[in-house]
Design a protein around this motif. Structure first.
Motif, PDB file in Angstrom:
ATOM      1  N   UNK A  80       0.826  -1.206   0.000  1.00 62.82           N
ATOM      2  CA  UNK A  80       0.000   0.000   0.000  1.00 62.82           C
ATOM      3  C   UNK A  80       0.864   1.261   0.000  1.00 62.82           C
ATOM      4  N   UNK A  81       2.126   1.124   0.415  1.00 61.69           N
ATOM      5  CA  UNK A  81       3.026   2.266   0.524  1.00 61.69           C
ATOM      6  C   UNK A  81       4.089   2.287  -0.569  1.00 61.69           C
ATOM      7  N   UNK A  82       3.927   1.439  -1.587  1.00 62.52           N
ATOM      8  CA  UNK A  82       4.888   1.347  -2.684  1.00 62.52           C
ATOM      9  C   UNK A  82       4.152   1.602  -3.988  1.00 62.52           C
ATOM     10  N   UNK A  83       4.766   2.374  -4.856  1.00 59.76           N
ATOM     11  CA  UNK A  83       4.167   2.633  -6.157  1.00 59.76           C
ATOM     12  C   UNK A  83       4.710   1.621  -7.167  1.00 59.76           C
ATOM     13  N   UNK A  84       3.801   0.870  -7.760  1.00 63.12           N
ATOM     14  CA  UNK A  84       4.171  -0.066  -8.814  1.00 63.12           C
ATOM     15  C   UNK A  84       3.955   0.675 -10.131  1.00 63.12           C
ATOM     16  N   UNK A  85       4.992   0.764 -10.972  1.00 64.47           N
ATOM     17  CA  UNK A  85       4.836   1.496 -12.230  1.00 64.47           C
ATOM     18  C   UNK A  85       3.657   0.962 -13.058  1.00 64.47           C
ATOM     19  N   UNK A  86       2.886   1.874 -13.642  1.00 62.69           N
ATOM     20  CA  UNK A  86       1.713   1.486 -14.428  1.00 62.69           C
ATOM     21  C   UNK A  86       2.070   0.521 -15.553  1.00 62.69           C
ATOM     22  N   UNK A 129      -5.470  -7.090  -9.843  1.00 69.16           N
ATOM     23  CA  UNK A 129      -6.319  -6.729  -8.715  1.00 69.16           C
ATOM     24  C   UNK A 129      -6.371  -7.773  -7.625  1.00 69.16           C
ATOM     25  N   UNK A 130      -5.675  -8.900  -7.837  1.00 67.03           N
ATOM     26  CA  UNK A 130      -5.716  -9.943  -6.817  1.00 67.03           C
ATOM     27  C   UNK A 130      -4.337 -10.457  -6.423  1.00 67.03           C
ATOM     28  N   UNK A 131      -3.275  -9.835  -6.932  1.00 63.03           N
ATOM     29  CA  UNK A 131      -1.912 -10.250  -6.584  1.00 63.03           C
ATOM     30  C   UNK A 131      -1.068  -9.038  -6.210  1.00 63.03           C
ATOM     31  N   UNK A 132      -0.022  -9.299  -5.450  1.00 63.59           N
ATOM     32  CA  UNK A 132       0.965  -8.273  -5.124  1.00 63.59           C
ATOM     33  C   UNK A 132       2.270  -8.632  -5.815  1.00 63.59           C
ATOM     34  N   UNK A 133       2.878  -7.667  -6.460  1.00 59.85           N
ATOM     35  CA  UNK A 133       4.212  -7.842  -7.016  1.00 59.85           C
ATOM     36  C   UNK A 133       5.185  -7.715  -5.856  1.00 59.85           C
ATOM     37  N   UNK A 134       6.203  -8.564  -5.809  1.00 54.95           N
ATOM     38  CA  UNK A 134       7.162  -8.496  -4.698  1.00 54.95           C
ATOM     39  C   UNK A 134       8.061  -7.266  -4.830  1.00 54.95           C
ATOM     40  N   UNK A 135       8.599  -6.840  -3.710  1.00 56.15           N
ATOM     41  CA  UNK A 135       9.453  -5.656  -3.680  1.00 56.15           C
ATOM     42  C   UNK A 135      10.694  -5.842  -4.541  1.00 56.15           C
ATOM     43  N   UNK A 163      11.000  -7.546  -7.339  1.00 56.14           N
ATOM     44  CA  UNK A 163      10.656  -7.349  -8.747  1.00 56.14           C
ATOM     45  C   UNK A 163      10.395  -5.876  -9.055  1.00 56.14           C
ATOM     46  N   UNK A 164       9.747  -5.164  -8.136  1.00 52.82           N
ATOM     47  CA  UNK A 164       9.514  -3.734  -8.336  1.00 52.82           C
ATOM     48  C   UNK A 164      10.849  -3.001  -8.439  1.00 52.82           C
ATOM     49  N   UNK A 165      11.782  -3.325  -7.553  1.00 52.89           N
ATOM     50  CA  UNK A 165      13.105  -2.685  -7.584  1.00 52.89           C
ATOM     51  C   UNK A 165      13.857  -3.049  -8.859  1.00 52.89           C
ATOM     52  N   UNK A 166      13.806  -4.325  -9.257  1.00 53.84           N
ATOM     53  CA  UNK A 166      14.468  -4.777 -10.484  1.00 53.84           C
ATOM     54  C   UNK A 166      13.906  -4.012 -11.676  1.00 53.84           C
TER      55      UNK A 166
END
Length: 67
Positions: free
Chosen positions: A23-29, A41-47, A49-52
């Motif tokens: 909720x506190x991390x922005x995942x690029x569109x 809408x039903x999964x979370x990308x891991x931190x 992968x977001x950083x990568x």
């Protein structure tokens, strides 16, 4: 819950509470657009992968066969 990209545990806390670290991390569109439609809408990308993705988009796309 597993990350839709690397398939590792994403550390989602929604099972235990009403909040999650994501909720506190922005995942690029444009990264969200890569998530399969049936999972949006039903999964979370891991931190990791977001950083990568944020630091090496081309490397991420190649590593997960989006090239």
């Amino acid at each position: 819950m597993k990350c839709p990209f690397c398939l590792t545990d994403n550390g989602c806390a929604l099972d235990d509470s009403q909040t999650c670290w994501c909720f506190n991390v922005t995942v690029p569109d444009d990264m969200v657009a890569l998530i399969p439609s049936q999972q949006k809408g039903s999964v979370c990308v891991c931190l990791q992968c977001i950083e990568f993705y944020s630091t090496d988009k081309l490397g991420f796309l190649k590593a997960f066969s989006f090239d």
